[in-house]
Structure formats: C-alpha cells, structure tokens
Design a protein around this motif. Structure first.
Motif, PDB file in Angstrom:
ATOM      1  N   MET A   1       0.838  -1.207   0.000  1.00 57.32           N
ATOM      2  CA  MET A   1       0.000   0.000   0.000  1.00 57.32           C
ATOM      3  C   MET A   1       0.875   1.260   0.000  1.00 57.32           C
ATOM      4  N   GLU A   2       1.991   1.212   0.711  1.00 57.76           N
ATOM      5  CA  GLU A   2       2.910   2.351   0.744  1.00 57.76           C
ATOM      6  C   GLU A   2       3.533   2.565  -0.633  1.00 57.76           C
ATOM      7  N   VAL A   3       3.925   1.491  -1.294  1.00 58.87           N
ATOM      8  CA  VAL A   3       4.476   1.597  -2.646  1.00 58.87           C
ATOM      9  C   VAL A   3       3.423   2.199  -3.581  1.00 58.87           C
ATOM     10  N   ARG A   4       2.203   1.727  -3.477  1.00 53.23           N
ATOM     11  CA  ARG A   4       1.113   2.250  -4.315  1.00 53.23           C
ATOM     12  C   ARG A   4       0.879   3.731  -4.031  1.00 53.23           C
ATOM     13  N   ARG A   5       0.886   4.113  -2.747  1.00 53.06           N
ATOM     14  CA  ARG A   5       0.676   5.511  -2.378  1.00 53.06           C
ATOM     15  C   ARG A   5       1.785   6.391  -2.965  1.00 53.06           C
ATOM     16  N   LYS A   6       3.035   5.938  -2.868  1.00 50.60           N
ATOM     17  CA  LYS A   6       4.148   6.714  -3.413  1.00 50.60           C
ATOM     18  C   LYS A   6       4.038   6.843  -4.926  1.00 50.60           C
ATOM     19  N   ARG A   7       3.649   5.792  -5.589  1.00 51.25           N
ATOM     20  CA  ARG A   7       3.501   5.851  -7.050  1.00 51.25           C
ATOM     21  C   ARG A   7       2.381   6.810  -7.453  1.00 51.25           C
ATOM     22  N   MET A   8       1.312   6.829  -6.676  1.00 51.39           N
ATOM     23  CA  MET A   8       0.223   7.764  -6.959  1.00 51.39           C
ATOM     24  C   MET A   8       0.693   9.205  -6.751  1.00 51.39           C
ATOM     25  N   GLU A   9       1.473   9.452  -5.712  1.00 48.91           N
ATOM     26  CA  GLU A   9       2.026  10.796  -5.485  1.00 48.91           C
ATOM     27  C   GLU A   9       2.917  11.205  -6.648  1.00 48.91           C
ATOM     28  N   GLU A  10       3.775  10.287  -7.087  1.00 46.71           N
ATOM     29  CA  GLU A  10       4.653  10.565  -8.225  1.00 46.71           C
ATOM     30  C   GLU A  10       3.833  10.877  -9.473  1.00 46.71           C
ATOM     31  N   ALA A  11       2.770  10.126  -9.697  1.00 47.81           N
ATOM     32  CA  ALA A  11       1.920  10.362 -10.866  1.00 47.81           C
ATOM     33  C   ALA A  11       1.258  11.732 -10.781  1.00 47.81           C
ATOM     34  N   ARG A  12       0.780  12.099  -9.600  1.00 46.03           N
ATOM     35  CA  ARG A  12       0.161  13.428  -9.429  1.00 46.03           C
ATOM     36  C   ARG A  12       1.183  14.542  -9.679  1.00 46.03           C
ATOM     37  N   THR A  13       2.384  14.353  -9.167  1.00 49.72           N
ATOM     38  CA  THR A  13       3.449  15.350  -9.367  1.00 49.72           C
ATOM     39  C   THR A  13       3.743  15.498 -10.849  1.00 49.72           C
ATOM     40  N   LEU A  14       3.868  14.406 -11.553  1.00 50.31           N
ATOM     41  CA  LEU A  14       4.131  14.457 -12.996  1.00 50.31           C
ATOM     42  C   LEU A  14       2.968  15.114 -13.745  1.00 50.31           C
ATOM     43  N   TYR A  15       1.762  14.858 -13.305  1.00 52.80           N
ATOM     44  CA  TYR A  15       0.585  15.455 -13.935  1.00 52.80           C
ATOM     45  C   TYR A  15       0.603  16.971 -13.746  1.00 52.80           C
ATOM     46  N   VAL A  16       0.901  17.430 -12.545  1.00 54.66           N
ATOM     47  CA  VAL A  16       0.976  18.878 -12.278  1.00 54.66           C
ATOM     48  C   VAL A  16       2.102  19.494 -13.090  1.00 54.66           C
ATOM     49  N   GLN A  17       3.235  18.810 -13.191  1.00 54.36           N
ATOM     50  CA  GLN A  17       4.351  19.321 -13.996  1.00 54.36           C
ATOM     51  C   GLN A  17       3.950  19.417 -15.468  1.00 54.36           C
ATOM     52  N   ALA A  18       3.197  18.456 -15.945  1.00 57.84           N
ATOM     53  CA  ALA A  18       2.749  18.487 -17.339  1.00 57.84           C
ATOM     54  C   ALA A  18       1.846  19.688 -17.575  1.00 57.84           C
ATOM     55  N   ILE A  19       0.958  19.971 -16.635  1.00 57.12           N
ATOM     56  CA  ILE A  19       0.078  21.146 -16.770  1.00 57.12           C
ATOM     57  C   ILE A  19       0.918  22.415 -16.745  1.00 57.12           C
ATOM     58  N   ASP A  20       1.923  22.483 -15.853  1.00 63.01           N
ATOM     59  CA  ASP A  20       2.804  23.651 -15.759  1.00 63.01           C
ATOM     60  C   ASP A  20       3.602  23.862 -17.036  1.00 63.01           C
ATOM     61  N   LEU A  21       3.845  22.805 -17.770  1.00 61.97           N
ATOM     62  CA  LEU A  21       4.610  22.914 -19.011  1.00 61.97           C
ATOM     63  C   LEU A  21       3.737  23.317 -20.208  1.00 61.97           C
ATOM     64  N   GLY A  22       2.515  23.618 -19.951  1.00 65.70           N
ATOM     65  CA  GLY A  22       1.700  24.114 -21.041  1.00 65.70           C
ATOM     66  C   GLY A  22       0.469  23.305 -21.367  1.00 65.70           C
ATOM     67  N   HIS A  23       0.284  22.238 -20.758  1.00 66.23           N
ATOM     68  CA  HIS A  23      -0.940  21.485 -20.986  1.00 66.23           C
ATOM     69  C   HIS A  23      -2.032  22.145 -20.158  1.00 66.23           C
ATOM     70  N   THR A  24      -2.933  22.888 -20.834  1.00 65.97           N
ATOM     71  CA  THR A  24      -3.968  23.621 -20.103  1.00 65.97           C
ATOM     72  C   THR A  24      -5.214  22.795 -19.898  1.00 65.97           C
ATOM     73  N   ARG A  25      -5.352  21.772 -20.642  1.00 69.62           N
ATOM     74  CA  ARG A  25      -6.528  20.937 -20.444  1.00 69.62           C
ATOM     75  C   ARG A  25      -6.090  19.633 -19.790  1.00 69.62           C
ATOM     76  N   PRO A  26      -6.954  19.049 -18.998  1.00 67.61           N
ATOM     77  CA  PRO A  26      -6.584  17.798 -18.330  1.00 67.61           C
ATOM     78  C   PRO A  26      -6.276  16.707 -19.348  1.00 67.61           C
ATOM     79  N   LEU A  27      -5.312  15.923 -19.030  1.00 70.46           N
ATOM     80  CA  LEU A  27      -4.969  14.799 -19.884  1.00 70.46           C
ATOM     81  C   LEU A  27      -6.001  13.701 -19.701  1.00 70.46           C
TER      82      LEU A  27
END
Length: 173
Positions: free
Chosen positions: A132-158
């Motif tokens: 569960m901890e591994v899954r939680r960390k992977r979800m955090e990493e995915a959220r961070t990457l998603y926010v970074q993608a939006i910051d890089l110019g993706h204005t609409r949700p992927l």
C-alpha cells in the motif's frame, strides 16, 4: 477372620493407590491446563489436559475432575471458534486483496489479528502495508508528474486511461 482382614487391607491399599494415581493425574492435568491457557491458549496442550483429567476421573471418579474436564472443553471450543473466525477473515481479506480493495483487506486482517494473533496474519499485514505504501508513493509521483505536465503548457486535463494492471504484478510490489 485373618483372610478377610488381609483382603480388606489389600482392597483398602488398592483404593488408596487408585486415589493417589488419580491425584497425580489431576495435578498433571492442572499443569497442562495452566500451560495451555497461557497467552492466547494452546488447544493441543488443553486437549492433553482434558485427556489427563478424563484418565484421573476413570481412576477415581470425583466431581472436581468432571468440572475441570468441562472447563477445559469450553476453552478448547473457544479457541476453535477463534481459529475458525480468523480463517474466515483471512479468506475474505485475501479475496479483497485480489480484487484490489486493499484498505478493506487490511481492515479484515487487523480484525483477524484482534481475534487471535498469528504469525501468518502479521506477515500478511506487513506485506500489505508495504504494498500500500508503494502504491501511495507511485500515486504521489503520478500526481506530481501530472501537475508538472500542466505547468509545461498542458492547459486541459490529460485523458486518464483505465488500464488493467500489468500481469506481472509490478504495481503490487
């Protein structure tokens, strides 16, 4: 007569011997019962105690041996009920785990551990906590990457694709 007295003495000595053997068996059974009740209870030791109380009762019928036998039977029944309840909870938890419902599975494992502590259940809890901890960390990493993608110019949700977990079980490790 002398023969009658001798027979009477022999019968009396046999009676004392039976009573002494029964007393010894009762003490042995009591010690087994005490050890069998230590901690969570050990059904094997309690079964030995029960058998020894029954032997004592056969040697010298006494209400105390019968009462002790019933008491030990009740302890054995309690332990057997706990073991059955734990088995059911672990089976349910395992099924929930296979369905990916990890939080529910964890609650079942914890309930099982609260009913009767076992090394197997403790190991399952530790393993599930780790996954569960591994899954939680992977979800955090995915959220961070998603926010970074939006910051890089993706204005609409992927678009989020619903995919089956890989067959190799990498997400669960």
């Amino acid at each position: 007569t002398a023969t009658d007295k001798a027979r009477l003495r022999t019968a009396l000595q046999e009676r004392r011997n039976r009573q002494d053997r029964a007393s010894g068996l009762g003490k042995e059974a009591s010690a087994l019962e005490f050890r069998g009740l230590a901690g969570q209870g050990n059904a094997d030791l309690l079964r030995q105690a029960l058998e020894t109380y029954r032997q004592a009762s056969k040697e010298w019928p006494e209400p105390a041996f019968e009462e002790a036998s019933k008491r030990v039977e009740n302890h054995i029944d309690r332990i057997n009920a706990q073991v059955a309840q734990v088995a059911l909870l672990v089976k349910e938890a395992t099924q929930l785990e296979q369905e990916g419902r990890m939080e529910e599975a964890m609650r079942r494992y914890v309930r099982a551990q609260n009913v009767r502590r076992t090394d197997d259940t403790q190991t399952r809890i530790a393993d599930l906590e780790r996954r569960m901890e591994v899954r939680r960390k992977r979800m955090e990493e995915a959220r961070t990457l998603y926010v970074q993608a939006i910051d890089l110019g993706h204005t609409r949700p992927l678009p989020i694709r619903q995919a089956e977990p890989p067959a190799d079980g990498l997400l669960d490790q």
